[in-house]
Design a protein around this motif. Sequence first.
Motif, PDB file in Angstrom:
ATOM      1  N   UNK A  35      -8.962  22.243  50.381  1.00  0.00           N
ATOM      2  CA  UNK A  35      -8.177  23.387  50.663  1.00  0.00           C
ATOM      3  C   UNK A  35      -6.908  23.194  51.582  1.00  0.00           C
ATOM      4  N   UNK A  36      -5.907  24.017  51.593  1.00  0.00           N
ATOM      5  CA  UNK A  36      -4.773  23.856  52.194  1.00  0.00           C
ATOM      6  C   UNK A  36      -4.266  25.030  52.692  1.00  0.00           C
ATOM      7  N   UNK A  37      -3.478  25.009  53.882  1.00  0.00           N
ATOM      8  CA  UNK A  37      -2.662  26.012  54.563  1.00  0.00           C
ATOM      9  C   UNK A  37      -1.361  26.132  54.466  1.00  0.00           C
ATOM     10  N   UNK A  38      -0.813  27.450  54.575  1.00  0.00           N
ATOM     11  CA  UNK A  38       0.909  27.357  54.389  1.00  0.00           C
ATOM     12  C   UNK A  38       1.446  26.545  55.424  1.00  0.00           C
ATOM     13  N   UNK A  56       0.143  29.268  45.921  1.00  0.00           N
ATOM     14  CA  UNK A  56      -0.809  30.170  46.524  1.00  0.00           C
ATOM     15  C   UNK A  56      -2.141  29.378  47.030  1.00  0.00           C
ATOM     16  N   UNK A  57      -2.415  29.459  48.301  1.00  0.00           N
ATOM     17  CA  UNK A  57      -3.573  28.700  48.850  1.00  0.00           C
ATOM     18  C   UNK A  57      -4.945  29.228  48.448  1.00  0.00           C
ATOM     19  N   UNK A  58      -4.643  30.537  47.887  1.00  0.00           N
ATOM     20  CA  UNK A  58      -6.070  31.096  47.459  1.00  0.00           C
ATOM     21  C   UNK A  58      -6.543  30.552  46.079  1.00  0.00           C
ATOM     22  N   UNK A  59      -5.373  29.640  45.553  1.00  0.00           N
ATOM     23  CA  UNK A  59      -5.651  29.019  44.083  1.00  0.00           C
ATOM     24  C   UNK A  59      -6.394  27.653  44.440  1.00  0.00           C
ATOM     25  N   UNK A  60      -7.627  27.641  44.529  1.00  0.00           N
ATOM     26  CA  UNK A  60      -8.415  26.395  44.834  1.00  0.00           C
ATOM     27  C   UNK A  60      -8.270  25.261  43.636  1.00  0.00           C
ATOM     28  N   UNK A  61      -7.774  25.491  42.579  1.00  0.00           N
ATOM     29  CA  UNK A  61      -7.733  24.532  41.385  1.00  0.00           C
ATOM     30  C   UNK A  61      -6.485  24.010  41.131  1.00  0.00           C
ATOM     31  N   UNK A  83       5.416  32.795  53.894  1.00  0.00           N
ATOM     32  CA  UNK A  83       5.721  34.339  53.948  1.00  0.00           C
ATOM     33  C   UNK A  83       4.806  35.061  52.923  1.00  0.00           C
ATOM     34  N   UNK A  84       4.110  34.369  51.925  1.00  0.00           N
ATOM     35  CA  UNK A  84       3.237  34.993  51.175  1.00  0.00           C
ATOM     36  C   UNK A  84       2.217  35.331  52.186  1.00  0.00           C
ATOM     37  N   UNK A  85       1.694  34.390  52.975  1.00  0.00           N
ATOM     38  CA  UNK A  85       0.535  34.478  53.863  1.00  0.00           C
ATOM     39  C   UNK A  85       0.891  35.608  54.915  1.00  0.00           C
ATOM     40  N   UNK A 114      10.659  25.919  49.920  1.00  0.00           N
ATOM     41  CA  UNK A 114       9.227  25.375  49.483  1.00  0.00           C
ATOM     42  C   UNK A 114       8.044  25.827  50.581  1.00  0.00           C
ATOM     43  N   UNK A 115       8.064  25.480  51.740  1.00  0.00           N
ATOM     44  CA  UNK A 115       6.911  25.657  52.567  1.00  0.00           C
ATOM     45  C   UNK A 115       7.187  27.207  52.972  1.00  0.00           C
TER      46      UNK A 115
END
Length: 777
Positions: free
Chosen positions: A493-496, A518-523, A586-588, A580-581
């Motif tokens: 897992x990663x965070x913004x 997207x951090x929700x993309x686990x793959x 901003x998405x989060x 990039x970061x």
Amino acid sequence: MSSSLSPAANRTCPVTGPTAPNGCPVSPLAAEFDPFGDAYQQDPPDYVRWAREQEPTFWSPQLGYWVVTRYETIKAIFRDNLTFSPSIALEKITPTGPEANAVLASYNYGMNRTLVNEDEPAHMPRRRVLMEPFTPEALKHHEPLVRELTREYIDRFIDDGRADLVDQMLWEVPLTVALHFLGVPEEDMATLRKYSIAHTVNTWGRPRPEEQVAVAHAVGNFWQFAGQVLDKMRQDPSGPGWMQYGLRKQKDHPEVVTDSYLHSMMMAGIVAAHETTANAAANAMKLLLQHPEVWREICDDPSLIPNAVEECLRHNGSVAAWRRLATKDVVIDGIAIPAGSKLLIVTSSANHDEHHFADADGVDIRRANASDHLTFGYGAHQCMGKNLARMELQIFLEAFSRRLPHMRLAEQTFSYVPNTSFRGPEHLWVEWDPALNPERRDPSLRDAQVPVRIGEPSAHAITRPLRVEQMTPVAYGIVRLRLVAPDGRVLPRWTPGSHIDVECGSPDTTRQYSLCGDPADAHAYEIAVLREDAGRGGSAWIHANARVGDVLKIRGPRNHFRLDEGARRIVFVAGGIGITPIAAMARRAKALGIDYELHYSGRSRRTMAFVDELRALHGDRLHLYAQDEGRRNDLVALLGTPQPETRVYACGPLRMLEALEGICAVWPDDALRIEHFESTLGTLDPAKEHAFDVELKDSGIVVNVRADQTVLAALRAANIDIQSDCEEGLCGSCEVRVLAGEVDHRDVVLTRAEREANAKMMTCCSRACGERLVIEL
């Protein structure tokens, strides 16, 4: 100290049932706890899983000890060796009867204090005097012997197709190395093995009354053997070996290195240097062969071995538990523990604590914090021989993976010597087809070598192969890479704000790239790379060489640019590839419903990445500034006046970031957070630096840092484990907590408020303003 430990106070006990000595009820599971039963021996962390999750500290009526199971609590206990005395570490956990005691007395058995069970103020002076042979530099000359023995023992059975690795190698090689390290002449190994097991059973086991006399005779013989060897050494202590070193030190420090101390250390040293390593090696091979896909990864990429060793020590180490004595009333995990209580601290359970190790029951040889394990203990009593054990385990795994990669576990039932603290399978049967031995095709494989890392593995050694699934242009000179696991596995897992390190052609050319997906993309991990021909070579290499289907080596993710998800309002400022970061942040922020605005600057729209995606996602909250259109972000107008309850996150060119730091100097501390991708460090010039001391509060030692040396280098030379990666003050992996002394901060990780707080530092670059620093290590 951990918040789980505090002075004793009246608390309400969380369970019901029979009562413990402090009046606290004992739960049914606690009443059933039996560390001598097969369930504990087979898998201690799983056996006490219920405790980690429901009742982390409990009273065991069968054992007469308080049992502690969680990571942070156990680390805090190790840290405070005054409140939690190690004096009972070698005490018999099962008292023996008068007949066995008489047998021990007949041998003049007198095991006393050692480095393991000695209190302050006696412990640290002895440790300091005797530490030098354990430093990484001093251990290097043992490597050829370990390699030679490993090669010779494998030669004996490599063409058999079947072997018991414990009986035929993993017990004897560590014993020979232990004797060599100690300077003890090699004696009858079978006899020493019997002595060593007897010592374990006598100290940490529960021998039946009819077994106690036989065990006592073996322990007595062991004691006399240790004394006889020591007497021979006294006649000529000039030879190599730790015991001879101790005898020489005795002449300079007779009040510190005493005769009785040396006798006890001779016996304890043989067990400590031998049995724990032998068991650790057997546990590691068992674990890896139980996970064939992991074993295959090691066989394919030997560079993974140093961190694989740490993961094996974490997941299935040879030290299951230690013991401590509470010297005063204290509260542990909400339970009032009276002075005089005995504690069994189950380090193997701590190593499976989900609060510290994500997916703790999984085997991940790329785990970034695997070396946080407590198998070697922590603090002043951390195992001095840890790096000798690491060396042996690395060489064993390297030799097996090179010479017998097709080895597999044979069908068998694993048995263990019943005891609370030290574990390894008594036998480990493996099988393979000798016709497939790689060295039959290539005899040079027998003698090939992979360099050994003596000490804790650097983050440089922990890489993860990811396949380039997609490469998409997102602006002029910028390409987005979508990276996935070759086998389709879920990624950590990663965070913004997180970044990964990518090896750009070689381990010496590693560059940091923010995750922008997207951090929700686990793959998948997504990065965007701007080609900079005048840069340091990483981006140019990716643009010229990376192709869909290629496998890149990455490290991380790691985050020192973390989004405050509790913020009321956020202003995001990005310049160029610094989007990039910021894009992930901003998405989060939008997903969390935070009030935010995004200001993005670039030379022209065609050089600005993700413009259409950002506009679709953020609408009117997005403000674009393209220089060729005559639009510039007026940072003074935007941020010249502090705004209440607002945080500013920024990433971009150094000139923009420096301007922001000046503008936001009047803002509240920590309101501005900045991400850097280039270091401002120059080469360390000893003519402009001064030497200073660093006191390690938890370890009880003082390390001198020379004018031409970093704190990181000085700590490693002193046998202190500490992680690092970039060593340029960029990544934050070598951070330590500062307890006293003023730091000369030279990193680009900490915020202004964090620097002013003077509570942490990066050991790879920052130094002391004065003559001394005190750190928590």
